[in-house]
Write a protein that holds these residues in place. Structure first.
Motif, short mmCIF file in Angstrom:
data_model
loop_
_atom_site.label_atom_id
_atom_site.label_comp_id
_atom_site.label_asym_id
_atom_site.label_seq_id
_atom_site.Cartn_x
_atom_site.Cartn_y
_atom_site.Cartn_z
N LEU A 92 10.91 -25.76 8.73
CA LEU A 92 11.83 -24.82 9.36
C LEU A 92 11.19 -24.10 10.54
O LEU A 92 11.82 -23.91 11.59
CB LEU A 92 12.32 -23.80 8.32
N PHE A 93 9.92 -23.68 10.38
CA PHE A 93 9.30 -22.89 11.45
C PHE A 93 9.19 -23.70 12.74
O PHE A 93 9.30 -23.14 13.84
CB PHE A 93 7.92 -22.39 11.02
N GLY A 94 8.97 -24.99 12.61
CA GLY A 94 8.92 -25.84 13.79
C GLY A 94 10.25 -25.84 14.53
O GLY A 94 10.30 -25.80 15.77
N LYS A 95 11.34 -25.87 13.77
CA LYS A 95 12.68 -25.83 14.39
C LYS A 95 12.92 -24.47 15.05
O LYS A 95 13.55 -24.39 16.11
CB LYS A 95 13.75 -26.12 13.34
N ILE A 96 12.42 -23.40 14.42
CA ILE A 96 12.56 -22.06 15.01
C ILE A 96 11.79 -21.98 16.33
O ILE A 96 12.30 -21.45 17.33
CB ILE A 96 12.07 -20.98 14.02
N LEU A 97 10.57 -22.49 16.33
CA LEU A 97 9.77 -22.51 17.56
C LEU A 97 10.48 -23.29 18.67
O LEU A 97 10.53 -22.84 19.83
CB LEU A 97 8.40 -23.12 17.30
N THR A 98 11.02 -24.44 18.32
CA THR A 98 11.75 -25.25 19.31
C THR A 98 12.92 -24.47 19.88
O THR A 98 13.13 -24.46 21.10
CB THR A 98 12.25 -26.55 18.65
#
Length: 446
Positions: free
Chosen positions: A187-193
């Motif tokens: 999830l955090f990767g998607k938030i960063l993106t």
């Protein structure tokens, strides 16, 4: 105006950093140096300047104009010839190193692109993301060069937006490539993106250079979050740990944190961004070298273990040692119907011919990244990478129809289709059960 007392002969005016678009330097009310163009717009804020002082210099006056920032950030020094190495060291680090890095990143992007051509699916994505990060990083570096060549404020604003958006997109592709490298899809990767895309939209929508610069000061916090998260992934992932990679990533994080603090709190010190880009180059180089070593090692293992079935030229079970699967992959477990009867009545050579035809038909109907694996005897496995069940069923029915028409015995097969589950063993077991359900129906009909 500043009074100059007892200036020795053969002295130089050493200015570490100036935020301006145009500068005039006067000694004793005489113009001795112009930097930039009076009727142009732009900025220079990073490189130092060295001006030869005339004899009997008594008064110094500096006139300047600027677009969004104006001022001298550090004390001005008068130095002698023996102190010139200070200037040249800083000039090399803040100007010539930037030019070198721009060329290096462009060259690196080409190398990464070439690496991606014959790479597997995940490696292809990894190299393509890093290639884009390199190209965009080289575009951003233009923003650190002394440029006062724009005819209008609108053109300069556009330039500023392009370079800063390139910076954020460069980090975006760096992050996505890193997620692939560390096998992360959380999830955090998607938030960063999302935050990177949002930052780009905010910068593009900003009404002026001043607003663009101000937004960038605060949005740059995302770089620190990104850098810290990369260290977290390094320790959390199952990839092989390397002290070299840890040191490089840690150094990159320190440069990112330093520059974000400088931006937010407006501290008068030099940015370390170009140094961070240089460190980034070492990250990419490390990954390229590691990937190359793994490729050579993998090819050597392939040669020793032989992953192909000699008869059908399909893969054998050894391929499982080198492939990684995920939930997007579709497994089709296949058993050739009545192959034993064909062998018993027409001979094993005829049965082998049927198996070869089946293998060739499958290869003609699947993609380059998909797999055909002979599990043993009359059992095969087709792995369709990143494929929906609907497309998988269309493919297997097309193969079945072609296979039935390929020989006078009208051969058929039973199959079970299932998406990859938590493990290879569990997936094969489930696919085998589904295949046998179909096989039992076939026996009942016949």
């Amino acid at each position: 105006m500043t009074k100059l007392d007892n200036v020795p002969k053969n002295s130089y005016l050493y200015i570490l950093q100036v935020d301006a678009s145009y500068i005039e330097i006067y000694i004793n009310d005489i113009l001795i140096k112009k930097i930039g163009y009076k009727n142009k717009i732009g900025h220079f804020f990073y490189s130092p300047f060295l001006i030869t002082l005339p004899d009997e210099s008594r008064e110094l006056k500096i006139k300047m104009s600027g677009t969004y920032e104006l001022g001298i950030d550090f004390p001005i020094f008068i130095i002698q010839e023996q102190q010139l190495p200070k200037y040249w060291t800083l000039k090399i680090l803040t100007f010539y190193l930037v030019i070198f890095l721009m060329g290096t990143l462009l060259s690196l992007s080409i190398i990464l692109l070439l690496f991606s051509i014959n790479s597997k699916r995940n490696e292809k994505k990894l190299f393509l993301h890093f290639s884009l990060a390199s190209i965009l990083g080289s575009i951003w570096l233009f923003d650190t060069l002394p440029l006062s060549v724009f005819d209008s404020l609108e053109n300069f604003t556009l330039f500023k937006k392009i370079t800063l958006v390139s910076l954020y997109l460069s980090f975006l592709f760096l992050s996505k490539g890193s997620f692939i490298y560390f096998n992360y899809n959380g999830l955090f990767g998607k938030i960063l993106t999302f935050l990177y895309y949002l930052s780009c939209i905010i910068l593009i929508s900003s009404p002026s250079v001043y607003h663009t610069h101000t937004f960038h000061n605060y949005l740059s916090v995302i770089f620190v979050l990104n850098a810290v998260f990369l260290i977290y992934l390094f320790f959390k992932s199952n990839t092989k740990k390397s002290l070299t990679l840890l040191f490089i990533l840690s150094s990159f994080i320190l440069t990112a944190i330093h520059d974000v603090i400088v931006l937010i709190f407006d501290i008068e010190t030099k940015f370390l961004s170009p140094l961070g880009v240089l460190i980034l180059f070492f990250v990419f180089s490390y990954i390229i070298i590691s990937s190359y070593k793994e490729t050579v090692k993998e090819k050597h293992i392939y040669y020793k273990k032989s992953v192909f079935d000699n008869l059908t030229k399909a893969y054998n079970r050894n391929i499982f040692d080198f492939e990684k699967f995920d939930e997007s992959d579709l497994f089709i477990y296949i058993d050739i119907n009545k192959l034993k009867e064909i062998n018993d009545t027409l001979g094993h050579k005829y049965g082998d011919k049927v198996l070869k035809k089946f293998s060739q038909i499958v290869k003609n109907n699947i993609r380059k990244d998909d797999l055909l694996i002979r599990l043993g005897g009359d059992e095969f496995l087709i792995v369709l990478k990143n494929c929906s069940k609907r497309k998988g069923k269309i493919t297997i029915n097309r193969i079945l129809n072609e296979f039935r028409k390929s020989d006078e015995t009208s051969p058929t097969f039973s199959w079970g289709i299932i998406r990859y589950q938590s493990s290879l063993e569990k997936t094969l077991e489930s696919g085998d059960l589904l295949m046998y359900k179909m096989k039992n129906k076939y026996k009942y009909k016949n």
